[in-house]
Design an enzyme around this catalytic site. Structure first.
Site, mmCIF file in Angstrom:
data_model
loop_
_atom_site.group_PDB
_atom_site.id
_atom_site.type_symbol
_atom_site.label_atom_id
_atom_site.label_comp_id
_atom_site.label_asym_id
_atom_site.label_seq_id
_atom_site.Cartn_x
_atom_site.Cartn_y
_atom_site.Cartn_z
ATOM 1 N N HIS A 12 0.834 -1.205 0.000
ATOM 2 C CA HIS A 12 0.000 0.000 0.000
ATOM 3 C C HIS A 12 0.872 1.260 0.000
ATOM 4 C CE1 HIS A 12 0.841 1.042 4.176
ATOM 5 N NE2 HIS A 12 0.682 -0.236 4.466
ATOM 6 N N GLU A 86 -2.056 -7.083 7.625
ATOM 7 C CA GLU A 86 -0.717 -6.916 8.207
ATOM 8 C C GLU A 86 -0.601 -7.685 9.519
ATOM 9 O OE1 GLU A 86 2.320 -6.744 7.880
ATOM 10 O OE2 GLU A 86 2.776 -4.648 7.460
#
Length: 193
Positions: A12, A86
């Site tokens: 990202h 994550e």
């Protein structure tokens, strides 16, 4: 020949918490202007790949990865997979690196790399569970695939594919705005020049 199909991995773009050196883990922070520009760069790099409509795209459920995917994949449909989230960083989530160094000096000083710091966090996911989650994604892939996820997630992914140990994974560069291409046990990086 690698046991895994070809992968295009996108981290990202920069978030407000990235810019503040604040641990995100499973907590949310939106892309900065720079982060949106990084996703635009990824879009330019991925446009030729995404002309093949048969390539599946899997994206983390966390907002920063979703924001990146909408830009970088050029509006292409994708599936959300919770295994791409994550690493959970327990009590460190939401704290800056300086705050962690003050509150947990032993853990901070013994783990200078972000991967190790996250995985040693009290109440966190830990390395073994994190790596197993990523391996489960890899083992489920049946064809070349685009993955949009997170920095530490990508370090472990890249390390598994390239046959690296944990210390080597932790030392890998962790760029935003590029595309990591993983094939036949090797990686190369696509960047906008």
């Amino acid at each position: 020949m690698s046991e895994f199909p070809k992968i295009w991995f996108l981290r990202h773009g920069e978030t407000y918490w990235n810019a503040e050196k604040r641990v995100q883990g499973r907590k949310e922070s939106d892309l900065t202007r720079k982060g949106r520009m990084q996703a635009e760069m990824q879009s330019m790099l991925m446009a030729p790949v995404l002309k093949d409509r048969g390539i599946p795209c899997l994206v983390s459920p966390l907002r920063r990865a979703q924001q990146t995917a909408r830009i970088a994949l050029g509006g292409r449909d994708y599936e959300t997979d919770p295994r791409l989230a994550e690493a959970m960083a327990g009590v460190f989530e939401g704290r800056t690196l300086d705050e962690i160094a003050q509150s947990h000096p032993d853990i901070s000083s013994a783990n200078p790399h972000a991967l190790d710091l996250f995985c040693e966090a009290p109440g966190g996911e830990g390395f073994d569970a994190f790596e197993a989650r990523i391996r489960s994604v890899l083992m489920s892939l049946e064809q070349p695939t685009v993955l949009v996820a997170h920095g530490l997630w990508g370090q472990v992914l890249r390390g598994i594919i390239c046959g690296l140990g944990r210390a080597e994974m932790a030392a890998l560069p962790n760029e935003q705005g590029c595309v990591y291409v993983l094939e036949n046990g090797e990686e190369f990086v696509l960047r906008v020049e």
